[in-house]
Design a protein around this motif. Structure first.
Motif, PDB file in Angstrom:
ATOM      1  N   THR A  63      37.083  52.533  43.933  1.00 10.13           N
ATOM      2  CA  THR A  63      36.760  53.514  42.910  1.00 10.13           C
ATOM      3  C   THR A  63      35.317  53.384  42.446  1.00 10.13           C
ATOM      4  O   THR A  63      34.605  54.381  42.308  1.00 10.13           O
ATOM      5  CB  THR A  63      37.714  53.361  41.706  1.00 10.13           C
ATOM      6  N   HIS A  64      34.862  52.153  42.221  1.00 13.39           N
ATOM      7  CA  HIS A  64      33.529  51.921  41.662  1.00 13.39           C
ATOM      8  C   HIS A  64      32.543  51.300  42.652  1.00 13.39           C
ATOM      9  O   HIS A  64      31.365  51.176  42.340  1.00 13.39           O
ATOM     10  CB  HIS A  64      33.629  51.012  40.431  1.00 13.39           C
ATOM     11  N   GLY A  65      33.037  50.851  43.817  1.00 16.76           N
ATOM     12  CA  GLY A  65      32.157  50.182  44.770  1.00 16.76           C
ATOM     13  C   GLY A  65      31.793  48.773  44.328  1.00 16.76           C
ATOM     14  O   GLY A  65      30.781  48.228  44.757  1.00 16.76           O
ATOM     15  N   TRP A  66      32.604  48.173  43.465  1.00 14.15           N
ATOM     16  CA  TRP A  66      32.341  46.833  42.945  1.00 14.15           C
ATOM     17  C   TRP A  66      33.148  45.807  43.722  1.00 14.15           C
ATOM     18  O   TRP A  66      34.221  46.081  44.234  1.00 14.15           O
ATOM     19  CB  TRP A  66      32.722  46.714  41.486  1.00 14.15           C
ATOM     20  N   VAL A  67      32.637  44.576  43.739  1.00 16.09           N
ATOM     21  CA  VAL A  67      33.353  43.451  44.334  1.00 16.09           C
ATOM     22  C   VAL A  67      33.616  42.420  43.239  1.00 16.09           C
ATOM     23  O   VAL A  67      32.719  42.075  42.475  1.00 16.09           O
ATOM     24  CB  VAL A  67      32.526  42.790  45.462  1.00 16.09           C
ATOM     25  N   TYR A  68      34.862  41.983  43.165  1.00 15.23           N
ATOM     26  CA  TYR A  68      35.263  40.899  42.265  1.00 15.23           C
ATOM     27  C   TYR A  68      35.671  39.743  43.157  1.00 15.23           C
ATOM     28  O   TYR A  68      36.436  39.932  44.106  1.00 15.23           O
ATOM     29  CB  TYR A  68      36.462  41.306  41.403  1.00 15.23           C
ATOM     30  N   ALA A  69      35.170  38.547  42.866  1.00 15.23           N
ATOM     31  CA  ALA A  69      35.481  37.409  43.731  1.00 15.23           C
ATOM     32  C   ALA A  69      35.697  36.142  42.920  1.00 15.23           C
ATOM     33  O   ALA A  69      35.096  35.953  41.867  1.00 15.23           O
ATOM     34  CB  ALA A  69      34.354  37.196  44.731  1.00 15.23           C
ATOM     35  N   ASN A  70      36.571  35.307  43.458  1.00 12.34           N
ATOM     36  CA  ASN A  70      36.779  33.960  42.934  1.00 12.34           C
ATOM     37  C   ASN A  70      36.605  33.028  44.127  1.00 12.34           C
ATOM     38  O   ASN A  70      37.400  33.078  45.066  1.00 12.34           O
ATOM     39  CB  ASN A  70      38.174  33.811  42.334  1.00 12.34           C
ATOM     40  N   TYR A  71      35.553  32.227  44.107  1.00 12.52           N
ATOM     41  CA  TYR A  71      35.228  31.358  45.241  1.00 12.52           C
ATOM     42  C   TYR A  71      35.832  29.968  45.123  1.00 12.52           C
ATOM     43  O   TYR A  71      35.638  29.138  45.997  1.00 12.52           O
ATOM     44  CB  TYR A  71      33.710  31.256  45.412  1.00 12.52           C
ATOM     45  N   SER A  72      36.531  29.704  44.039  1.00  8.39           N
ATOM     46  CA  SER A  72      37.144  28.395  43.854  1.00  8.39           C
ATOM     47  C   SER A  72      38.491  28.566  43.161  1.00  8.39           C
ATOM     48  O   SER A  72      38.684  28.142  42.026  1.00  8.39           O
ATOM     49  CB  SER A  72      36.225  27.481  43.040  1.00  8.39           C
ATOM     50  N   GLY A  73      39.418  29.185  43.883  1.00  6.24           N
ATOM     51  CA  GLY A  73      40.750  29.426  43.345  1.00  6.24           C
ATOM     52  C   GLY A  73      41.623  28.195  43.438  1.00  6.24           C
ATOM     53  O   GLY A  73      41.152  27.058  43.556  1.00  6.24           O
ATOM     54  N   ALA A  74      42.912  28.429  43.431  1.00  6.89           N
ATOM     55  CA  ALA A  74      43.896  27.340  43.471  1.00  6.89           C
ATOM     56  C   ALA A  74      43.820  26.571  44.789  1.00  6.89           C
ATOM     57  O   ALA A  74      43.362  27.086  45.808  1.00  6.89           O
ATOM     58  CB  ALA A  74      45.300  27.915  43.289  1.00  6.89           C
ATOM     59  N   ARG A  75      44.286  25.324  44.754  1.00  7.14           N
ATOM     60  CA  ARG A  75      44.333  24.498  45.968  1.00  7.14           C
ATOM     61  C   ARG A  75      45.367  25.056  46.952  1.00  7.14           C
ATOM     62  O   ARG A  75      46.353  25.677  46.550  1.00  7.14           O
ATOM     63  CB  ARG A  75      44.699  23.058  45.626  1.00  7.14           C
ATOM     64  N   ARG A  76      45.153  24.802  48.215  1.00  9.26           N
ATOM     65  CA  ARG A  76      46.073  25.244  49.266  1.00  9.26           C
ATOM     66  C   ARG A  76      47.504  24.786  48.976  1.00  9.26           C
ATOM     67  O   ARG A  76      48.458  25.537  49.142  1.00  9.26           O
ATOM     68  CB  ARG A  76      45.621  24.690  50.619  1.00  9.26           C
ATOM     69  N   ASP A  77      47.665  23.546  48.527  1.00  8.89           N
ATOM     70  CA  ASP A  77      49.012  23.002  48.327  1.00  8.89           C
ATOM     71  C   ASP A  77      49.723  23.548  47.082  1.00  8.89           C
ATOM     72  O   ASP A  77      50.892  23.286  46.869  1.00  8.89           O
ATOM     73  CB  ASP A  77      48.999  21.473  48.315  1.00  8.89           C
ATOM     74  N   GLU A  78      49.036  24.343  46.259  1.00 11.18           N
ATOM     75  CA  GLU A  78      49.676  24.951  45.094  1.00 11.18           C
ATOM     76  C   GLU A  78      50.510  26.183  45.466  1.00 11.18           C
ATOM     77  O   GLU A  78      51.373  26.590  44.692  1.00 11.18           O
ATOM     78  CB  GLU A  78      48.638  25.312  44.040  1.00 11.18           C
ATOM     79  N   LEU A  79      50.213  26.791  46.606  1.00 12.08           N
ATOM     80  CA  LEU A  79      50.972  27.916  47.167  1.00 12.08           C
ATOM     81  C   LEU A  79      50.973  29.176  46.303  1.00 12.08           C
ATOM     82  O   LEU A  79      51.714  30.111  46.566  1.00 12.08           O
ATOM     83  CB  LEU A  79      52.418  27.510  47.480  1.00 12.08           C
ATOM     84  N   LYS A  80      50.137  29.210  45.272  1.00 11.11           N
ATOM     85  CA  LYS A  80      50.036  30.410  44.445  1.00 11.11           C
ATOM     86  C   LYS A  80      48.682  30.435  43.746  1.00 11.11           C
ATOM     87  O   LYS A  80      47.990  29.419  43.660  1.00 11.11           O
ATOM     88  CB  LYS A  80      51.162  30.471  43.412  1.00 11.11           C
TER      89      LYS A  80
END
Length: 120
Positions: A63-80
């Motif tokens: 809609t706006h041509g914007w990018v939202y990013a999180n480069y340090s999310g949850a750990r792989r072993d958290e599964l969510k």
């Protein structure tokens, strides 16, 4: 691209926002509530993904041509993981959603996974 001339559009299933050797997220599912995307994924059954790898989440607002990013999310072993967005950007918007993993020791990233299109 897909489609015929004048009807062409990006084939989002084929877009990569990350490419690398770590094991990519598997069987990613997304639900939404209020102004938040909720991610779940399967455990790494290969045993080669580091449990401390971090999720990278990218939302592209068509809609706006914007990018939202999180480069340090949850750990792989958290599964969510969760990705909240301000209410004013969440409503009346269409997002293309991607997820990948980043190895925290080497900064190497996995191949990204396209999670789908979501319209609010």
């Amino acid at each position: 691209m897909k489609g015929e001339f004048h009807e062409q559009e990006i084939n989002w299933d084929r877009v990569l926002v990350a490419e690398g050797n770590p094991v990519k997220p598997e069987n990613v599912k997304i639900t939404r509530s209020a102004n938040t995307f909720h991610f779940t994924r399967d455990k790494d059954h290969t045993g080669t993904g580091a449990p401390t790898d971090r999720a990278i989440i990218l939302l592209y607002s068509k809609t706006h041509g914007w990018v939202y990013a999180n480069y340090s999310g949850a750990r792989r072993d958290e599964l969510k993981d969760t990705f909240p967005i301000s209410q004013k950007h969440f409503k009346n918007n269409t997002y293309e959603v991607f997820i990948a993993f980043k190895d925290v020791k080497s900064d190497e990233v996995s191949r990204s996974v396209y999670c789908g299109r979501f319209t609010n």
